[in-house]
Design a protein around this motif. Structure first.
Motif, short mmCIF file in Angstrom:
data_model
loop_
_atom_site.label_atom_id
_atom_site.label_comp_id
_atom_site.label_asym_id
_atom_site.label_seq_id
_atom_site.Cartn_x
_atom_site.Cartn_y
_atom_site.Cartn_z
N LYS A 205 30.59 -27.79 20.33
CA LYS A 205 31.42 -26.61 20.79
C LYS A 205 32.78 -26.63 20.19
O LYS A 205 33.39 -27.48 20.26
CB LYS A 205 31.22 -26.63 22.31
N VAL A 206 32.88 -25.54 19.25
CA VAL A 206 34.22 -25.49 18.57
C VAL A 206 34.98 -24.32 19.03
O VAL A 206 34.52 -23.13 19.04
CB VAL A 206 34.05 -25.56 17.18
N CYS B 98 38.18 -21.88 18.16
CA CYS B 98 39.18 -21.57 17.17
C CYS B 98 40.31 -20.82 17.91
O CYS B 98 40.21 -19.82 18.24
CB CYS B 98 38.60 -20.91 16.33
N HIS C 31 40.02 -16.59 12.25
CA HIS C 31 39.08 -16.97 13.01
C HIS C 31 37.56 -16.83 12.58
O HIS C 31 36.89 -17.71 12.65
CB HIS C 31 38.85 -15.81 14.43
N ALA D 168 35.09 -20.08 11.96
CA ALA D 168 33.74 -20.01 12.50
C ALA D 168 32.85 -20.35 11.22
O ALA D 168 31.81 -21.01 11.51
CB ALA D 168 33.65 -18.77 12.96
N ALA E 18 33.02 -23.91 10.34
CA ALA E 18 32.26 -24.81 11.64
C ALA E 18 30.64 -24.82 11.32
O ALA E 18 30.14 -25.76 11.53
CB ALA E 18 32.68 -24.36 12.73
N ARG E 19 30.29 -23.54 11.20
CA ARG E 19 28.93 -23.18 11.00
C ARG E 19 28.17 -23.81 9.75
O ARG E 19 27.21 -24.31 9.75
CB ARG E 19 28.44 -21.78 11.27
N ALA F 134 26.33 -25.22 15.53
CA ALA F 134 27.73 -25.10 16.31
C ALA F 134 27.81 -23.80 17.21
O ALA F 134 27.49 -22.80 16.95
CB ALA F 134 28.97 -25.12 15.40
N ASP F 135 28.46 -24.05 18.52
CA ASP F 135 28.56 -23.03 19.35
C ASP F 135 30.02 -22.80 19.16
O ASP F 135 30.91 -23.38 19.40
CB ASP F 135 28.30 -23.55 20.60
N VAL F 136 30.42 -21.71 18.41
CA VAL F 136 31.92 -21.52 18.05
C VAL F 136 32.37 -20.15 18.86
O VAL F 136 31.85 -19.10 18.98
CB VAL F 136 32.10 -20.95 16.37
N ASP F 137 33.74 -20.29 19.37
CA ASP F 137 34.30 -19.37 20.14
C ASP F 137 35.79 -19.04 19.73
O ASP F 137 36.16 -20.02 19.00
CB ASP F 137 34.34 -19.83 21.75
#
Length: 120
Positions: free
Chosen positions: A2-3, A5, A20, A24, A27-28, A34-37
């Motif tokens: 879980k990331v 930004c 952002h 994202a 990260a992916r 990855a669960d990016v928020d």
């Protein structure tokens, strides 16, 4: 993974920024699952940091990627940590708090946020 930004400015001033999305994508690329928020600097009256989509508290993420694009954002990071009862120094934060990585076009100026012994 879980990331989060985190932009160290409010969403009104930086909503058009592509930072952002780039973070994202990176990260992916590193972890396709990855669960990016995303998060922006919260208002002073309610400084709690939560994911924009998941509403998860920032302490519930595995990694926080903070963007420092100009000088004011360098000042906002220590304030934000203090307002949430956290030490500005990584070594003073609880082990359960996720690593916070600071980057961006003004990250070089953040060297003023490091102690001589290398603590950041």
């Amino acid at each position: 993974m879980k990331v989060l930004c985190l932009r160290l400015s409010n969403s009104r001033d930086t909503a058009a920024s592509s930072t952002h999305r780039v973070l994202a994508e990176l990260a992916r690329a590193a972890d396709p699952q990855a669960d990016v928020d995303f998060a922006f600097l919260p208002p002073r009256k309610a400084p709690r940091v939560t994911g924009l989509f998941s509403r998860r508290d920032w302490a519930d993420f595995d990694l926080i990627l903070a963007t420092n694009s100009f000088v004011q954002e360098s000042v906002n990071l220590p304030w934000l940590l203090h307002a949430n009862g956290l030490s500005p120094w990584a070594s003073g934060r609880p082990e359960c708090f996720p690593p916070l990585l600071l980057g961006g076009s003004n990250a070089f100026a953040a060297q003023g946020l490091a102690r001589a012994a290398g603590q950041a």
